[in-house]
Design an enzyme around this catalytic site. Structure first.
Site, PDB file in Angstrom:
ATOM      1  CD  GLN A  28       7.520   3.605  12.083  1.00  0.00           C
ATOM      2  OE1 GLN A  28       7.812   3.180  10.928  1.00  0.00           O
ATOM      3  NE2 GLN A  28       7.477   3.331  13.259  1.00  0.00           N
ATOM      4  CB  ILE A  29      12.383   8.608  12.666  1.00  0.00           C
ATOM      5  CG1 ILE A  29      13.864   9.188  12.372  1.00  0.00           C
ATOM      6  CG2 ILE A  29      12.444   7.389  13.597  1.00  0.00           C
ATOM      7  CD1 ILE A  29      14.666   9.752  13.224  1.00  0.00           C
ATOM      8  CG  LEU A  30      12.237   5.755   6.635  1.00  0.00           C
ATOM      9  CD1 LEU A  30      12.645   6.340   4.950  1.00  0.00           C
ATOM     10  CD2 LEU A  30      12.371   4.515   6.708  1.00  0.00           C
ATOM     11  CG  LEU A  31      15.716   2.966  12.410  1.00  0.00           C
ATOM     12  CD1 LEU A  31      15.316   1.596  13.207  1.00  0.00           C
ATOM     13  CD2 LEU A  31      16.094   3.939  13.520  1.00  0.00           C
ATOM     14  CG  ASP A  71       0.313  -8.023   7.171  1.00  0.00           C
ATOM     15  OD1 ASP A  71       0.489  -9.069   6.477  1.00  0.00           O
ATOM     16  OD2 ASP A  71       0.567  -6.788   6.686  1.00  0.00           O
ATOM     17  CD  GLU A 118      -0.021  -0.803   5.337  1.00  0.00           C
ATOM     18  OE1 GLU A 118       0.755   0.362   5.773  1.00  0.00           O
ATOM     19  OE2 GLU A 118       0.935  -1.838   4.967  1.00  0.00           O
ATOM     20  CG  ASP A 131       4.179  -3.127   7.540  1.00  0.00           C
ATOM     21  OD1 ASP A 131       3.509  -2.297   7.673  1.00  0.00           O
ATOM     22  OD2 ASP A 131       4.590  -4.062   6.770  1.00  0.00           O
ATOM     23  CE  LYS A 179       2.961   1.877   6.961  1.00  0.00           C
ATOM     24  NZ  LYS A 179       2.924   0.659   7.370  1.00  0.00           N
ATOM     25  CD  GLN A 206      -3.011  -1.199   2.380  1.00  0.00           C
ATOM     26  OE1 GLN A 206      -3.266  -0.421   2.612  1.00  0.00           O
ATOM     27  NE2 GLN A 206      -3.196  -2.248   2.653  1.00  0.00           N
TER      28      GLN A 206
END
Length: 569
Positions: free
Chosen positions: A385-388, A454, A302, A474, A281, A265
Site C-alpha cells: 500500500q502506498i504510504l502517504l 478492530d 492480519e 489498517d 503486509k 503485527q
C-alpha cells in the site's frame, strides 16, 4: 491326490483374489493423486459471473476448516480449495427485499425535504435545553427533600418514584428529539459554510517545502499522485495516475526494506524509488482461514488479502478513502533480505523446510514459531500500500473512536451497556457537529461490510483543516468470518440514526446491481488471484441488506428527513 489338487486350486484362487484387490487399490490411489494434482493446477481459475455465483457456491465440495496453527504452515494451494457448502450464518436477522424497495421509494419521494436546508431557531432550542436541565435539577432536589422525611408513607413514596421515573423518561425523549433537530441544523450550517470551498491537494500544500528540500521529487510519479490526494479523498478512480501508481507499486525495484514499529503485527516499509514508499503486509494465512469463534478481535491475525479486498470495496463504494494498494509476489532474499536495514536483517533465518523466513519485532506473532516464510523457498505473497506523507511533513489527526471496544476479555465499553450513549456522548459533543459525524457512520457501514471490529481510532490529515474526510487505514483484520455478521459494528448507526444521503444513494445502486458482482469484477484486475472466496462475496450482499434494514428502522422512528442528511458530500 484329489484333495491335494483341490487345496492347490483353492490357494491359487485366494492368492489371485488378494493380488487383484491390491492392484485395484493401487490403481485407485494413483487416480486420486492425479485428480488432486489436476485440482491444484487450476489455482488461477476465474470466479463465476454474477448469474452463476450462488450456483457455483452450491456445487463446491465440502472441506473442513483449517485450524489456526496449521494455517500458518499451509501452502497457497489451500486458498483455492472449496468451502463447506452447508454452513449456517450466525446472528442473521430476517431480510425482506420488499422492505428495502419500499425504503428506496420513500427516500426518493422525500428527496426535496432531504436536500433543502430548513433553518431552525437555535435560540429556541437552547431555551428548551436549559428548561430541561432546570427541570431535572428541581426533580432531583425534590427527591432528596422527600427522602429526608422520616414519616413518609411507603406506598405513596413508591408511587412518587414511579411517577418521577416516567417524568424522567418523557423529558429524556423530548430532549433527544430537540437535540436531533439541533444537530441537523448544525450540519446544514456546516454544509453552507464549506459547500463552495475548493478541494485542497497535497501537492499544492507541499510544493514549496519539496522545492526547497528535495526538488528532484517534483518530477516524479509520486508527486503527480499527491495531486489526487485531497481533503475529500486519497485517490481519483478515473485518473490515469491511479493506474500508474499501482503499476509502480507492483513493478518498481525495492531499494530499502525496514520495519514499521507501530502496530501489533509485522509490517515493512519499502522504498521503491520515484519518491514512493510502500507499506507491506505479508501472507500469513490462507484465503479460506476463518477467525476462530473463541478468538477475540484484538488477538486476530492480519491478512494481506483483506487489505487488498478492502481497497477494492472502498473503490466500489465510491468512498475513495483507502490509500491505493496492490498484491505483489516477492522474493524474500533478493527483494527483502538484500535490501533490509541491519535491525530487520538480523531477524531472517532458514527454516527446517529450507524456506527463507523472517520474524521482525512486534507485539504479536513476531517470534520464530510465527515467522513469515517463503511458500515455497523464497517466494512470498504480500499486499503493498502506498504510504502517504507522515509527520513532520504532513500533520495527522488521530481521533479516539467514540465506539472503541474495551480490548479486554472481561470488560465492556460504555456504549455496549448504554442505549442512550449516542445522545449522551456523541451528539452532545460539539466536536461531532460537522462532517465527522457522517464520516463516522460511513466508516461504521464500511467496517460492517468487511467485518472489521478492530477500529479503535479514526485518522484524517489535519493539515487540510476541519473539512477533511476520514482515511480508512489498517483493514487487515477484516474478512475474518463469512458465517457471522457482527451487528455491534453497526451500533453508531443504530444509536445515532444518522446517515449521509450520497452514501445512501450509492448503496441503492449497489443493491440493485449486486455489490458482490461489482466487487468480484474489480478484484479480477489483481495479479494475485482469488482475493476473496465466494462465501465472503455472498456475505457482502447479505450485510448490505442488513444495513439497509437498519436504516429503514431508523426512518420509521425519526422520519426520512430526520435520518438521511445531505451535507453536500
Amino acid at each position: 491326490m484329489r484333495q491335494m489338487r483341490l487345496r492347490i486350486r483353492c490357494c491359487l484362487i485366494v492368492i489371485l483374489t488378494i493380488l487383484s484387490i491390491i492392484m485395484f487399490v493401487s490403481f485407485y490411489t494413483i487416480l486420486s493423486q492425479t485428480h488432486e494434482i489436476e485440482q491444484k493446477s487450476n489455482i488461477f481459475k476465474k470466479l463465476p459471473d454474477k448469474r452463476n455465483l450462488n450456483h457455483h457456491h452450491q456445487q463446491q465440495q465440502q472441506q473442513q476448516h483449517i485450524p489456526f496453527w496449521q494455517a500458518l504452515e499451509a501452502q497457497n494451494i489451500y486458498d483455492i480449495n472449496s468451502m463447506p457448502r452447508n454452513y449456517t450464518v450466525e446472528n442473521q436477522p430476517n431480510i425482506n427485499d420488499k422492505i428495502i424497495e419500499n425504503l428506496f421509494q420513500l427516500v426518493n419521494n422525500h428527496k426535496l425535504d432531504i436536500i433543502t436546508d430548513k433553518e431552525m431557531n437555535i435560540d429556541e432550542f437552547d431555551q428548551t435545553f436549559i428548561d430541561t436541565i432546570i427541570t431535572k435539577k428541581k426533580r432531583k432536589f425534590n427527591q432528596k427533600q422527600d427522602n429526608a422525611g422520616d414519616n413518609l408513607n411507603t406506598k405513596r413514596h413508591k408511587n412518587d418514584e414511579k411517577l418521577s421515573m416516567a417524568t424522567e423518561k418523557m423529558i429524556s425523549k423530548k430532549y433527544n428529539r430537540e437535540l436531533r433537530k439541533y444537530v441537523i441544523n448544525t450540519l446544514w450550517t456546516y454544509k453552507r459554510k464549506y459547500q463552495d470551498m475548493k478541494e485542497i491537494n497535497l501537492a499544492d500544500m507541499l510544493y514549496e517545502k519539496i522545492e526547497q528540500n528535495e526538488p528532484e521529487k517534483l518530477n516524479t510519479i509520486w508527486f503527480e499522485y499527491l495531486k489526487t490526494v485531497t481533503n475529500l479523498h486519497v485517490y481519483n478512480t478515473d485518473s490515469k495516475i491511479l493506474r500508474r501508481i499501482l503499476y509502480r507499486l507492483l513493478n518498481n525495484e525495492i531499494l530499502q526494506a525496514s520495519e514499521l514499529t507501530q502496530g501489533t503485527q509485522i509490517k515493512l516499509i519499502l522504498e521503491l524509488g520515484d519518491g514512493i514508499e510502500g507499506l507491506l503486509k505479508p501472507y500469513r494465512v490462507p484465503r479460506n482461514y476463518q477467525t476462530l469463534p473463541d478468538h477475540y478481535y484484538f488477538s486476530d491475525i492480519e491478512r494481506h488479502h483483506a487489505e487488498i479486498a478492502s481497497f477494492h470495496l472502498d473503490r466500489v463504494l465510491g468512498f475513495n478513502r483507502v490509500p491505493p494498494i496492490i498484491g505483489r509476489i516477492l522474493n524474500i532474499t533478493s527483494d527483502l533480505l538484500e535490501h533490509a536495514v541491519p535491525d530487520l536483517a538480523k531477524t531472517f533465518f532458514i527454516s527446517p523446510a529450507n524456506n527463507t523466513c523472517f520474524r521482525g519485532r512486534c507485539s504479536y506473532y513476531c517470534d520464530t514459531g510465527h515467522a513469515v516464510c517463503g511458500r515455497p523457498k523464497d517466494f512470498l505473497e504480500a499486499s503493498l500500500q502506498i504510504l502517504l506523507p507522515r509527520p513532520p511533513v504532513v500533520e495527522w489527526h488521530k481521533i479516539t473512536h467514540p465506539y472503541r471496544r474495551s480490548y479486554s476479555a472481561t470488560k465492556y465499553a460504555k456504549w455496549e451497556s448504554n442505549e442512550n450513549y449516542c445522545y449522551d456522548k456523541v451528539l452532545n459533543d460539539d466536536y461531532y457537529h460537522n462532517r465527522l459525524l457522517l464520516d463516522m457512520t460511513d466508516l461504521a457501514a464500511f467496517d460492517f461490510l468487511i467485518g472489521n471490529m478492530d477500529r479503535h481510532h479514526m485518522m484524517r490529515i489535519s493539515s487540510f483543516g476541519p473539512n477533511s474526510a476520514l482515511i480508512h487505514l489498517d483493514n487487515g483484520r477484516s474478512f475474518g468470518r463469512y458465517d457471522y455478521d457482527d451487528l455491534t459494528i453497526l451500533t453508531p448507526i443504530r444509536q445515532c440514526c444518522f446517515f449521509r444521503y450520497s452514501t445512501f444513494q450509492r448503496f441503492q445502486i449497489l443493491y440493485k446491481q449486486r455489490l458482490s458482482v461489482l466487487l468480484n469484477r474489480s478484484l479480477k484486475t489483481e495479479r494475485l488471484k482469488l482475493i476473496l472466496i465466494n462465501e465472503h462475496l455472498i456475505a457482502l450482499d447479505r450485510r448490505l441488506n442488513i444495513l439497509l434494514h437498519l436504516i429503514n428502522d431508523c426512518v420509521k422512528q425519526h422520519s426520512v428527513a430526520g435520518v438521511i442528511v445531505h451535507d453536500g458530500i
